[in-house]
Write a protein that holds these residues in place. Structure first.
Motif, short mmCIF file in Angstrom:
data_model
loop_
_atom_site.label_atom_id
_atom_site.label_comp_id
_atom_site.label_asym_id
_atom_site.label_seq_id
_atom_site.Cartn_x
_atom_site.Cartn_y
_atom_site.Cartn_z
N ASP A 1 0.19 0.89 3.39
CA ASP A 1 2.05 1.84 4.02
C ASP A 1 2.35 -0.17 5.24
O ASP A 1 3.60 0.77 4.76
CB ASP A 1 1.26 2.64 4.84
N LYS A 2 1.96 -1.31 4.84
CA LYS A 2 2.65 -2.30 5.43
C LYS A 2 3.48 -1.75 7.42
O LYS A 2 4.82 -1.79 7.49
CB LYS A 2 3.53 -2.97 4.78
N GLN A 3 2.54 -0.42 7.65
CA GLN A 3 3.13 0.19 8.75
C GLN A 3 3.61 -0.99 10.05
O GLN A 3 4.55 -0.50 11.06
CB GLN A 3 2.45 1.62 9.73
N ASN A 4 3.09 -1.90 10.18
CA ASN A 4 2.89 -2.76 11.43
C ASN A 4 3.84 -3.52 11.40
O ASN A 4 4.51 -3.91 11.93
CB ASN A 4 1.12 -3.24 11.37
N TYR B 1 -3.38 -5.01 12.11
CA TYR B 1 -3.35 -5.35 10.37
C TYR B 1 -1.95 -5.32 9.83
O TYR B 1 -0.85 -4.82 10.67
CB TYR B 1 -4.04 -4.82 9.71
N PRO B 2 -1.10 -5.50 9.09
CA PRO B 2 -0.14 -5.24 8.65
C PRO B 2 0.24 -4.14 8.62
O PRO B 2 1.23 -3.38 8.31
CB PRO B 2 -0.17 -6.89 7.07
N ASP B 3 -1.00 -3.53 7.69
CA ASP B 3 -1.14 -1.79 7.88
C ASP B 3 -1.67 -1.56 8.44
O ASP B 3 -2.38 -2.19 9.89
CB ASP B 3 -1.68 -2.12 5.78
N SER B 4 -1.48 -0.01 8.94
CA SER B 4 -1.82 0.70 10.13
C SER B 4 -3.83 0.54 10.04
O SER B 4 -4.23 0.93 11.49
CB SER B 4 -2.23 2.45 9.52
N ALA C 1 13.52 -0.20 4.36
CA ALA C 1 11.86 0.64 4.70
C ALA C 1 11.50 0.00 5.44
O ALA C 1 10.75 0.75 6.39
CB ALA C 1 10.66 0.32 3.67
N MET C 2 12.09 -1.51 5.97
CA MET C 2 12.11 -1.69 7.57
C MET C 2 12.78 -1.50 8.89
O MET C 2 14.19 -0.13 8.76
CB MET C 2 12.66 -3.60 7.53
N GLY D 1 2.32 -4.79 -2.29
CA GLY D 1 2.20 -5.81 -0.94
C GLY D 1 3.15 -5.88 -0.42
O GLY D 1 3.65 -6.78 0.28
N LEU D 2 4.34 -6.33 -1.07
CA LEU D 2 5.97 -6.13 -0.73
C LEU D 2 6.29 -4.73 0.12
O LEU D 2 6.43 -3.69 -0.30
CB LEU D 2 6.95 -6.61 -1.73
#
Length: 602
Positions: free
Chosen positions: A476-479, A467-470, A545-546, A539-540
């Motif tokens: 968290d947009k971890q991925n 997923y975009p998140d963990s 943070a990247m 969601g941005l």
């Protein structure tokens, strides 16, 4: 290892901004050449550690399928995607992570294996061990159209099968046509994809709103964009600037219309076709929700262009060198794109190969579910946007389907797409048929997670879908941030510059710099609000943070470290918690950490 993916994709969803007064002082970076990377003075690391955490899943198969490393991938050309992921016994020609046993945890990714050595490109980043949830998608069992060597068939010829989004458009729609740009900045012929063309002065105003010349002075800022991420935040900027007697005028058009307006200085008009938009919108106060505005028949020059995609993703701009054209591309927040279904669908994941077949072949994809039954083969329930949509262009670049070649039912807006997906969830039968595309921030900002499901995505050379998140429920947009989820790109803020690098129009120079600074997150709004905080809750992802970067849509990834990282602060604002250690000074952090924004960033 996979290099940058040269994908000749067409059409996009970029916007443009015309300022009659605007700027930004070198705090964000432009990407103008194929090798450029982004970041406010940030460094692209040579290697760097993959995101930590325990490997996802263990047990099951332990075949070491990830150790074959001599892979190449070719997309485009005839439209085919060659090579399959070389994991779990798939053809080794697709490559893998590591290449040596000491870089492979064979228990990771449910026994498919994950990489433990420092990651340096998209393949190793996507397959680095992680604690995030992953869901394997079995291409070999579910994609009968795969060739014996694991490669995919070429896309069918145009005009065969179901509908494409090529001709979706009309005044005010996102399918506005465009005037193609020659790489030397000259104007080549007007395009026709999507309906309206961007020919200047071809139409008068529609009479639907206030005349442009009557809007409060000093001259207003004119903005045109159909970026799903930009409008809500642009509105906040416009409301604040209105208190300083500066008006922001917004027009919804296709992304590449915006590129054309900046690169070729094509004036923007409103009204009936062939004008690219029916009416513009402006904000006249701090609580204004927007009012209609008509542009003059001769058009208005754009001062700023806001885009979901790199300019080179647009047709006729593939070879454009923005620096030689005196155009700057400053980055705003990172936008994540998703494949989505109704929440009551039982689908969890999708691979790049499956997406190529579903959206490139439609009813003829051949995709089946785990029991062998046809899946997503009704083009009335395969929902696309249009050839000019940035969402479609970015996803097309990732899966190998040009945006004008998508199959399925077209939609003029994210609102239409979300409504159709929700309607399809009315019963289980239609929910099982439906799949669409959206921006993740659209879903989050509209609070639609209970109605729409984001599918985990497994890239071409990836062992497992993430997923975009963990997790499916995290924020968290971890991925996205660590390189496991590839469907993302920065918001692009384009404007012409003078010889000294400042915005070209002296009358709007400072306002351009201000607005770009606000949207890029390097400058707080006059009311003290920093849009970085707003982005985190919507969601941005701010680029600070990247931990990865890229220089083209669908291209390679590389490790990245911002000069003033904000990953810990982002996690706290986005999800309500962070595991980072607080700090006041550098001495509070370990030798391999940086004290930034109150936290020890690693």
């Amino acid at each position: 290892m996979r290099k940058s993916l040269p994908l000749p994709f067409r059409g996009t969803s970029l916007g443009i901004v015309a300022w009659c007064a605007l700027g930004l002082q070198g705090s964000c970076t432009r990407l103008e050449a194929a090798g450029d990377t982004f970041g406010a003075g940030g460094a692209v690391a040579n290697g760097g550690s993959a995101e930590g955490g325990a490997p996802t899943g263990s047990g099951g198969r332990s075949n070491g399928g990830m150790s074959g490393a001599n892979a190449t991938m070719s997309r485009g050309g005839a439209g085919g995607v060659s090579a399959m992921a070389g994991f779990g016994g798939a053809p080794a020609s697709a490559g893998g992570v590591g290449g040596a046993d000491d870089c492979l945890d064979s228990n990771g990714f449910h026994g498919l294996g994950c990489g433990t050595c420092p990651s340096s490109d998209i393949v190793s980043l996507e397959n680095a061990c992680t604690g995030a949830t992953c869901t394997p998608f079995d291409n070999a069992a579910r994609l009968p159209r795969l060739r014996p060597d694991g490669s995919l068939p070429s896309l069918p010829p145009l005009g065969t099968g179901g509908a494409s989004g090529e001709n979706l458009g009309g005044a005010g729609g996102e399918g506005s046509g465009l005037a193609g740009a020659a790489s030397n900045g000259g104007t080549s012929g007007a395009g026709t994809s999507g309906g309206a063309t961007a020919t200047a002065g071809a139409s008068g105003s529609s009479g639907a709103g206030v005349a442009f010349t009557l809007i409060a002075q000093p001259p207003p800022v004119f903005t045109t964009t159909n970026s799903s991420a930009a409008k809500p935040y642009l509105q906040q900027v416009a409301q604040q600037l209105a208190t300083q007697n500066v008006s922001v005028v917004y027009t919804a058009t296709g992304s590449c219309v915006g590129v054309d307006a900046i690169v070729n200085a094509t004036p923007m008009t409103t009204g009936a076709l062939p004008a690219p938009a029916a009416v513009a919108t402006y904000w006249d106060g701090p609580s204004s929700s927007g009012k209609a505005c008509d542009l003059p028949p001769a058009g208005v020059s754009a001062d700023l262009g806001i885009s979901d995609v790199f300019a080179q993703t647009c047709p006729s701009f593939e070879l454009a060198n923005l620096d030689s054209l005196s155009v700057r591309d400053t980055h705003g927040p990172i936008q994540t794109m998703i494949f989505a279904t109704p929440a009551n669908s039982n689908r969890l994941a999708l691979s790049a190969q499956a997406a190529y077949l579903v959206f490139g072949f439609g009813a003829d994809s051949g995709l089946v579910d785990e029991s062998g039954q046809p899946l997503w083969n009704d083009e009335n329930f395969i929902f696309q946007r249009s050839a000019s949509s940035g969402t479609q262009a970015l996803l097309g670049a990732a899966i190998g389907v040009p945006p004008a070649r998508f199959r399925g039912k077209p939609h003029k807006s994210s609102d239409e797409m979300a409504a159709d997906l929700q309607d399809a969830g009315a019963d289980a039968a239609s929910a099982a048929k439906a799949i669409g595309i959206l921006a993740a921030d659209y879903v989050d900002s509209k609070n639609l997670r209970a109605q729409l499901r984001t599918l985990a995505f497994q890239d071409t050379h990836q062992a497992c879908a993430v997923y975009p998140d963990s997790t499916a429920t995290a924020h968290d947009k971890q991925n996205v941030r660590d390189g496991h989820y590839p469907l993302w790109g920065p918001l692009h803020l384009l404007y012409r510059v003078a010889a000294d690098g400042s915005p070209a129009n002296p009358a709007t120079r400072q306002h351009v710099l201000d607005v770009v600074g606000y949207l890029a997150g390097s400058k707080a709004l006059p009311n003290g609000v920093n849009l970085l905080d707003v982005y985190a809750q919507s969601g941005l992802v701010p680029e600070c943070a990247m931990r990865v970067t890229r220089s083209k849509d669908g291209g390679n990834l590389a490790p990245f470290t911002a000069s003033s990282p904000c990953g810990c602060s982002f996690e706290l604002k986005a999800s309500g918690a962070t595991s980072c250690r607080p700090c006041n000074v550098q001495g509070d952090c370990a030798a391999d950490e940086t004290c930034s924004l109150g936290y020890c960033e690693r």
